[in-house]
Design an enzyme around this catalytic site. Structure first.
Site, mmCIF file in Angstrom:
data_model
loop_
_atom_site.group_PDB
_atom_site.id
_atom_site.type_symbol
_atom_site.label_atom_id
_atom_site.label_comp_id
_atom_site.label_asym_id
_atom_site.label_seq_id
_atom_site.Cartn_x
_atom_site.Cartn_y
_atom_site.Cartn_z
ATOM 1 N N GLY A 239 -8.734 -2.590 -64.146
ATOM 2 C CA GLY A 239 -9.372 -3.026 -65.383
ATOM 3 C C GLY A 239 -8.756 -4.188 -66.125
ATOM 4 O O GLY A 239 -9.371 -4.713 -67.057
ATOM 5 N N ARG A 278 -10.365 -7.134 -60.031
ATOM 6 C CA ARG A 278 -10.701 -8.446 -60.572
ATOM 7 C C ARG A 278 -9.480 -9.349 -60.712
ATOM 8 O O ARG A 278 -9.545 -10.537 -60.390
ATOM 9 C CB ARG A 278 -11.352 -8.268 -61.949
ATOM 10 N N ARG A 314 -23.465 -12.256 -61.890
ATOM 11 C CA ARG A 314 -22.805 -11.865 -63.141
ATOM 12 C C ARG A 314 -23.406 -12.503 -64.398
ATOM 13 O O ARG A 314 -23.587 -11.816 -65.406
ATOM 14 C CB ARG A 314 -21.291 -12.144 -63.068
ATOM 15 N N CYS A 346 -36.937 -17.651 -58.386
ATOM 16 C CA CYS A 346 -38.121 -17.735 -59.237
ATOM 17 C C CYS A 346 -38.141 -16.716 -60.355
ATOM 18 O O CYS A 346 -39.022 -15.847 -60.401
ATOM 19 C CB CYS A 346 -39.359 -17.650 -58.364
ATOM 20 N N TYR A 375 -16.436 -9.616 -57.687
ATOM 21 C CA TYR A 375 -17.801 -9.254 -58.084
ATOM 22 C C TYR A 375 -18.756 -10.448 -57.926
ATOM 23 O O TYR A 375 -19.696 -10.596 -58.689
ATOM 24 C CB TYR A 375 -17.813 -8.684 -59.514
HETATM 25 N N1 LLP Z 1 -11.038 1.628 -60.240
HETATM 26 C C1 LLP Z 1 -12.247 2.132 -60.520
HETATM 27 C C2 LLP Z 1 -12.444 3.581 -60.469
HETATM 28 C C3 LLP Z 1 -13.294 1.259 -60.885
HETATM 29 O O1 LLP Z 1 -14.481 1.765 -61.182
HETATM 30 C C4 LLP Z 1 -13.066 -0.139 -60.928
HETATM 31 C C5 LLP Z 1 -14.149 -1.073 -61.275
HETATM 32 C C6 LLP Z 1 -11.782 -0.609 -60.594
HETATM 33 C C7 LLP Z 1 -10.787 0.298 -60.261
HETATM 34 C C8 LLP Z 1 -11.433 -2.071 -60.579
HETATM 35 O O2 LLP Z 1 -11.517 -2.628 -61.845
HETATM 36 P P1 LLP Z 1 -11.047 -4.146 -62.086
HETATM 37 O O3 LLP Z 1 -9.550 -4.183 -61.930
HETATM 38 O O4 LLP Z 1 -11.716 -4.975 -61.074
HETATM 39 O O5 LLP Z 1 -11.485 -4.442 -63.453
HETATM 40 N N2 LLP Z 1 -19.453 -5.773 -61.507
HETATM 41 C C9 LLP Z 1 -18.732 -5.824 -62.764
HETATM 42 C C10 LLP Z 1 -17.435 -5.044 -62.724
HETATM 43 C C11 LLP Z 1 -17.610 -3.594 -62.324
HETATM 44 C C12 LLP Z 1 -16.318 -2.838 -62.286
HETATM 45 C C13 LLP Z 1 -16.509 -1.503 -61.663
HETATM 46 N N3 LLP Z 1 -15.346 -0.703 -61.518
HETATM 47 C C14 LLP Z 1 -18.500 -7.290 -63.130
HETATM 48 O O6 LLP Z 1 -18.944 -8.170 -62.399
HETATM 49 O O7 LLP Z 1 -17.890 -7.582 -64.156
#
Ligand code: LLP
Length: 421
Positions: A239, A278, A314, A346, A375
């Site tokens: 996150g 991310r 996104r 479109c 993503y």
């Molecule tokens: N762990 C779990 C249980 C998760 O659900 C997620 C992301 C992560 C780790 C990794 O989180 P990060 O470090 O990447 O923030 N498609 C969206 C983001 C969806 C995130 C889903 N879960 C976007 O493009 O912003």
């Protein structure tokens, strides 16, 4: 910091000029930097160095086998959320003991595959899932290592669609019920309760929600231990946010995040798992696109690119901002003008940016969407019968196609005719 810099007036990925990739592979194309992936992984690994820990790269952010393999070589584990991601992590060289399996809707088939293939931990999100896992594991004479994902009821202060730690979100077991569900888990056959899991959302740019959640996890650890559960592992989720624009205050660094983890849960003697996606992949990738037309509209002008919302969703999905930069470095003091940057798909949702200040761009000019490594490709589709966007990995002065653009024949061959047509 990343490795996408102008050199001699041309944007490079490490030592490779982006026009060379466009010439070889065509556009649109995702381009990733090995050095940036490695640097981001190591920042987390170093931030947690004083604790027993494992950095489980969140495969959902960029699931290309070559990207996972790059991180696997550095010692990364993986966080997976489906049988497909589990297969990918294994195929890319991550051993089962370094994989944690998250997600609210694991099927029995997925559970069995992970148990048979080896797994560090299932992050279980509900009682029905716990009962099913017990049944599947006991049925094949296996023991499933388990953490319960708790919902700490903390607002991550991020985009509504990617916040996961509020009690109204579908994720996790409410803290107030944790004790009861741990008791159930301890009684069930085929399970070994080892830890607690939490993940409150994505793209957090403030440490305060993490702190609130981790303090609750620390309290729960003490409480569960007092109730007789040997909690030895804390999975603190992913996150941590990234800078999507260079003009804003940058979010906290992995080192700050690591210090927070040490401060909140460091004295519990647990192994700490984190699941960043991310921050590892996001700024390690760009989406390279070409200008098809520049169109003069009424009251606004449009830059129409060959990349569309099907390639990078996104902006359409979350209203997300991506910096868009010309690959040919604009002259110092070049006049900027506002353009709506759009794709060829479109529907009006296929708009990447409104009134974005850009230097003059000619037909055929290359542009790069920054911060597109996470993503991006994983969320791409073939909407409008646009072949799935290809991916390229750069390492120093060379590059390789790590997912080829499908041909139209391949695209057509995926559909099959029923016998009556
Ligand atoms: N762990 C779990 C249980 C998760 O659900 C997620 C992301 C992560 C780790 C990794 O989180 P990060 O470090 O990447 O923030 N498609 C969206 C983001 C969806 C995130 C889903 N879960 C976007 O493009 O912003």
């Amino acid at each position: 910091m990343d490795h996408f810099l102008y050199r001699d007036g041309v944007l490079h990925a490490e030592d490779v000029a982006l026009p060379a990739i466009a010439a070889a592979v065509g556009t649109p194309v995702y381009v990733y930097s090995t050095a940036t992936l490695a640097r981001h992984y190591r920042l987390f690994d170093e931030a947690l160095a004083p604790l027993p820990h494992l950095v489980c790269y969140s495969v959902k952010s960029n699931g290309n086998l070559a990207v996972i393999a790059t991180l696997a070589r550095l010692g990364a584990g993986a966080d997976v959320v489906s049988g497909g991601e589990y297969r990918k992590a294994r195929a890319a060289g991550i051993p089962g003991e370094r994989i944690v399996f998250s997600g609210v809707g694991k099927t029995r088939t997925e559970m069995r595959a992970a148990l048979e293939g080896g797994i560090r931990q299932f992050n279980v999100e509900s009682e029905p899932e716990l009962l099913a896992l017990s049944e599947v594991a006991a049925g094949i004479g296996a023991t499933a290592p388990v953490a319960l994902r708790v919902n700490p009821d903390v607002d991550a202060g991020t985009h509504d669609k990617i916040a996961t730690g509020r009690k109204t979100d579908k994720f996790g077991i409410p803290l107030a019920r944790a004790s009861e569900v741990y008791r159930l888990a301890a009684r069930l056959p085929g399970l070994r309760v080892e830890g607690i899991d939490v993940h409150i959302g994505s793209q957090l740019t403030d440490l305060a929600p993490f702190e609130a959640a981790y303090l609750r996890v620390a309290d729960l650890t003490r409480q569960l231990r007092a109730e007789g559960h040997p909690i030895t592992r804390l999975d603190l989720g992913g996150g941590l946010g990234i800078p999507y624009t260079r003009s804003n205050e940058p979010p906290p660094l992995p080192a700050d995040y690591g210090a927070l983890i040490r401060r909140t849960v460091g004295d519990l003697g647990c192994e700490v798992v984190i699941e960043p996606g991310r921050l590892i992949a996001g700024n390690a990738g760009v989406l390279l696109a070409s200008v098809i037309w520049v169109k003069r509209g009424e009251g606004r002008d449009f830059v129409i690119l060959d990349a569309g919302m099907n390639d990078l969703i996104r902006p359409a999905m979350y209203g997300a901002h991506h910096d868009i930069v010309p690959v040919a470095e604009p002259a110092a003091g070049a006049a900027l003008a506002p353009f709506d940057v759009v794709g060829p798909v479109c529907e009006t949702a296929d708009t990447f940016a409104r009134a974005r200040m850009l230097p003059p761009l000619a037909e055929g000019a290359l542009v790069a969407f920054r911060s597109a490594g996470a993503y991006g490709a994983v969320m791409a589709s073939e909407y409008n019968a646009r072949p799935l966007v290809p991916e390229v990995l750069v390492e120093r002065d060379h590059f390789a196609v790590i997912r080829a653009r499908p041909t139209f024949d391949e695209l057509l061959a995926r559909d099959t005719m029923p016998p009556w047509l």
